[in-house]
Design an enzyme around this catalytic site. Structure first.
Site, short mmCIF file in Angstrom:
data_model
loop_
_atom_site.label_atom_id
_atom_site.label_comp_id
_atom_site.label_asym_id
_atom_site.label_seq_id
_atom_site.Cartn_x
_atom_site.Cartn_y
_atom_site.Cartn_z
N ARG A 198 67.88 147.89 40.77
CA ARG A 198 66.39 148.12 41.09
C ARG A 198 66.08 148.39 42.47
O ARG A 198 64.97 149.18 42.77
CB ARG A 198 65.69 147.11 40.32
CG ARG A 198 65.51 147.00 38.90
CD ARG A 198 64.52 146.09 38.29
NE ARG A 198 64.62 146.04 36.93
CZ ARG A 198 64.01 146.61 36.02
NH1 ARG A 198 63.23 147.85 36.58
NH2 ARG A 198 63.78 146.53 34.69
N THR B 1 60.23 140.88 37.68
CA THR B 1 60.32 142.37 37.11
C THR B 1 59.89 142.50 35.66
O THR B 1 59.19 143.34 35.29
CB THR B 1 61.75 142.86 37.34
OG1 THR B 1 62.25 142.72 38.72
CG2 THR B 1 61.81 144.42 36.87
N TYR C 113 66.50 136.99 45.16
CA TYR C 113 66.83 137.69 43.96
C TYR C 113 67.46 138.99 44.30
O TYR C 113 66.86 139.65 45.03
CB TYR C 113 65.15 137.84 43.29
CG TYR C 113 65.30 138.75 42.11
CD1 TYR C 113 66.61 138.67 41.39
CD2 TYR C 113 64.37 139.33 41.45
CE1 TYR C 113 66.62 139.75 40.10
CE2 TYR C 113 64.25 140.14 40.54
CZ TYR C 113 65.38 140.49 39.82
OH TYR C 113 65.33 141.07 38.57
N ILE D 285 68.05 133.08 35.08
CA ILE D 285 66.71 133.63 34.64
C ILE D 285 66.88 134.67 33.79
O ILE D 285 67.28 135.63 34.33
CB ILE D 285 65.86 133.73 35.95
CG1 ILE D 285 65.82 132.42 37.05
CG2 ILE D 285 64.69 134.37 35.74
CD1 ILE D 285 65.31 132.61 38.21
N TYR E 205 63.55 150.02 48.06
CA TYR E 205 63.12 151.38 48.64
C TYR E 205 63.48 151.69 49.86
O TYR E 205 64.00 152.66 50.30
CB TYR E 205 61.66 151.50 48.21
CG TYR E 205 61.52 153.09 48.59
CD1 TYR E 205 61.61 154.10 47.67
CD2 TYR E 205 60.59 153.47 49.51
CE1 TYR E 205 61.27 155.41 47.94
CE2 TYR E 205 60.27 154.90 49.92
CZ TYR E 205 60.67 155.69 49.06
OH TYR E 205 60.31 156.98 49.20
N LYS F 57 69.22 133.96 42.38
CA LYS F 57 69.38 134.84 41.07
C LYS F 57 70.08 136.17 41.48
O LYS F 57 69.48 137.12 41.97
CB LYS F 57 67.68 135.11 40.62
CG LYS F 57 68.04 136.06 39.43
CD LYS F 57 66.59 136.53 38.59
CE LYS F 57 66.68 137.21 37.27
NZ LYS F 57 65.46 137.67 36.99
#
Length: 294
Positions: free
Chosen positions: A140, A46, A135, A206, A109, A164
């Protein structure tokens, strides 16, 4: 997977004023991190503005970083999305010979159920020739991967080796750490929470900030992993103001402003992101000056 323990950094993609990739700045950034204690590099996450990097540019970034790194530290590549078929196809089509692991984000989404998330990563696992770092970043993606789903995947697929976790949720971190398989790695994706995660049994990070201040940040991570809480918190407290600043106008806007202040790369971003405001740039410059004197 010991190569993913410690400090990984989610590299920005530096841009020139015309928004083409600034490869000179990218070389400076990679060298700066290798020289100052970063344990591994993450390409096309990202923070690298992967949403606005074209497939051809992504290939260029991979090839360039592989060349500059020259095998010195491990490399992780971001391959993820909300179209499972496309993610599987990209993994199959990508030359992963110089890549040590894949970072794959939860489908965004579409808002899949937990079973949908499980089936998505099952499909990814079945085609990946490299270890996979899940992740989870619900801020997000709009969907949270629960600890139960993460741990189900960890137990069912040997090549899913880490997560992550970036939900900014302390309880979720603790549930993962409490119940995870012995060798499964819980990596923090929240720079502000990472030290507490390490002291509770986490394996690393990370990071966004780490690429800008790798010497101090990676030392904090090493101390945290060693459970040297006082020494680690001495660094954490110094980094708290800059950590808050870099996320105040979203990521990677803030860390790019830091790297601009440090003369490593410019602060240009691609729309729909915009550059840091003058106020934020001034605050970052002031805080960097304080850190350099401390």
């Amino acid at each position: 997977m010991t190569k993913f323990i410690g400090t990984g950094v989610a590299l920005i993609t530096p841009f020139n004023a015309d928004l083409t990739i600034d490869f000179d700045a990218l070389e400076r950034l990679v060298e700066y991190n290798i020289a100052n204690g970063t344990d591994y590099l993450v390409i096309s996450g990202t923070t690298g503005e992967s949403a606005t990097v074209t497939p051809e540019e992504k290939k260029q970034l991979i090839n360039f970083i592989v060349k500059i790194n020259n095998g010195r530290i491990p490399l992780v590549l971001g391959i993820g999305g909300n179209n499972t078929t496309n993610v599987v196809a990209e993994i199959k089509a990508t030359d992963l010979s110089a890549i040590d692991g894949i970072l794959s984000v939860c489908p965004y989404y579409s808002k899949p159920t937990q079973e949908g998330i499980y089936q998505h990563f099952k499909a990814v696992s079945e085609v990946s020739p490299k270890p996979i770092i899940l992740y989870n970043v619900p801020g997000r993606t709009a969907t949270n991967m629960t600890p139960e789903t993460t741990l189900r995947l960890a137990r069912d697929f040997a090549n899913i080796v880490a997560v992550k976790e970036a939900g900014n949720n302390v309880h979720q971190y603790l549930e993962l750490l409490r119940s995870k398989p012995k060798d499964f790695l819980v990596l923090s994706g929240d720079d502000d929470l990472v030290l507490g995660v390490l002291l509770a049994g986490g394996s690393g990070v990370i990071s966004v900030l780490g690429q800008a201040l790798p010497k101090a940040f990676s030392e904090m991570i090493r101390l945290g992993i060693a459970r040297k809480a006082k020494e680690a918190y001495d660094i954490h407290f110094k980094l708290m103001p800059i950590t808050r600043l870099i996320f105040s106008e979203n990521n990677p806007t803030g860390v790019k402003a830091v790297l601009d202040t440090l003369n490593i790369s410019k602060s240009h971003v691609r729309l729909p992101l915009v550059e840091a405001t003058d106020g934020l740039k001034a605050a970052i410059k002031s805080e960097i000056e304080i850190l350099e004197k401390s």
